[in-house]
Design an enzyme around this catalytic site. Sequence first.
Site, PDB file in Angstrom:
ATOM      1  N   ASP A  11       0.875  -1.174   0.000  1.00 42.81           N
ATOM      2  CA  ASP A  11       0.000   0.000   0.000  1.00 42.81           C
ATOM      3  C   ASP A  11       0.910   1.221   0.000  1.00 42.81           C
ATOM      4  O   ASP A  11       1.719   1.397   0.913  1.00 42.81           O
ATOM      5  CB  ASP A  11      -0.886   0.018   1.251  1.00 42.81           C
ATOM      6  CG  ASP A  11      -1.931  -1.078   1.223  1.00 42.81           C
ATOM      7  OD1 ASP A  11      -2.369  -1.455   0.123  1.00 42.81           O
ATOM      8  OD2 ASP A  11      -2.305  -1.575   2.302  1.00 42.81           O
ATOM      9  N   ASP A 130     -13.993  -3.691  -2.080  1.00 42.65           N
ATOM     10  CA  ASP A 130     -13.914  -3.519  -0.624  1.00 42.65           C
ATOM     11  C   ASP A 130     -15.323  -3.666  -0.056  1.00 42.65           C
ATOM     12  O   ASP A 130     -16.215  -2.892  -0.419  1.00 42.65           O
ATOM     13  CB  ASP A 130     -13.373  -2.127  -0.267  1.00 42.65           C
ATOM     14  CG  ASP A 130     -11.966  -1.890  -0.808  1.00 42.65           C
ATOM     15  OD1 ASP A 130     -11.237  -2.889  -1.016  1.00 42.65           O
ATOM     16  OD2 ASP A 130     -11.601  -0.724  -1.030  1.00 42.65           O
TER      17      ASP A 130
END
Lengths: 251, 195
Positions: A11, A130
């Site tokens: 990330d 998500d």
Amino acid sequence: MPAKRIIPCLDIKDGRVVKGTNFVNLRDAGDAVELALRYEEEGADELVFLDITASHEKRKILADLVKEVAGVLRIPFTVGGGVSDIRDFELLFNLGADKVSLNSAIVKTPGLITEAARQFGSQAVVAAIDVNLADNSYFVFVKGGRENTGIEGFDWCRRVADLGAGEILLTSMNKDGTRSGYDLGFLKKLKELVPLPVIASGGAGNMEHFLEAFTVAGADACLTAGLFHFGELSITDLKLYLSRKGIEVRL
Amino acid sequence: MTGVIDYGAGNTASVMNALSDITKDIVKSSDPEVLSKCGRLILPGVGEASFAMKRLAECGITSLIKTCDVPLLGICLGMQIMGSFSEEGDTHCLGLTNTPVKRFDESKMTVPNMGWCKTKINNNCKLFQNLKNDQYFYFAHSYYMPVSEITTALCSTGTEFTAALRINNFYGVQFHPEKSGSAGIQILKNFMELC
């Protein structure tokens, strides 16, 4: 059947690798190129690179960093974050990406999946979804987990499969960073619903969690970030453990 | 000089990155004149068959490939379009073999076939020198070429399929050597040493 895959995720925020809990409280985890090289050596099956701030700050992916990572990596490289149209695909492939992951953009423009699959093939199009629990149901969230779209989780997974996505990267926000294990219930039902490979993400805390994602939920791959970054678990040890438990992994 | 055919469909950059581990004498081009001067050619492929055939025609390199007499390595889609026909976009392909390309059956397996598969190799093929049998390579495809007399390596996902083939100077691999770690680099090295 391909071997089960272990995929470390980088990330990226402001050019550095970060890791947070439930999408917030980010902390620095190091240099992307160094980590990429280390993970390939340890036996990572792929690498995922997500520019987690790109979407909401309207920033484009850090092109130079993608190019630098791709320059040293000889395993599949998926890049995502801030991808909004077909030109971004061309740009990322030119920088050395092998697959492109889409999140907010496909909720806004679902046709982008079909357009990209037609040009680059389904196998290059990863739908990053998500999901989070709200009122006892799973909903799809976008903008780095800040915005509930109101779209039901399983419906959306089926839809992206129909539109031509080649893989689903499913992140359970309710599990992310908790280290309490992957969301086995969701993943198992998802595998029954769609014919696509599914990458489980969110919740890994120990080796048993990977094992149960493969055996109980039937996931094709497991993704994690924090566990590997901070040296708590090595990919080599994890794969040896899985192999001993009868899971086919590439050693 | 090794020419990498750049027809706007594919992870050409990844192929260039992997080749740079072996040689600096590489050119990426879609110009038939440049490509015809190369001692060997690589046809990469991440993409869709009908789109790829259309792009090759637009670049004017379809006949150059068909009549090429130097070693040519097709990767993934680059191998599949050596077939007669592909169910992907229902398109005629280069026709270097009579074998057509089919879609995997979604009711029997996870499609695309995505990941590292154990590959049974024919040790007599120079492409597989210094590699062990049951080597893992990285695959990412929804379509496959059935096993035939040109097959030099195969895999099974329930359905057996061609993982590598050879037709005279034409070599093809369904997997991605540029993304298969050191084993993949060895394949590319072997190809570079063919002439």
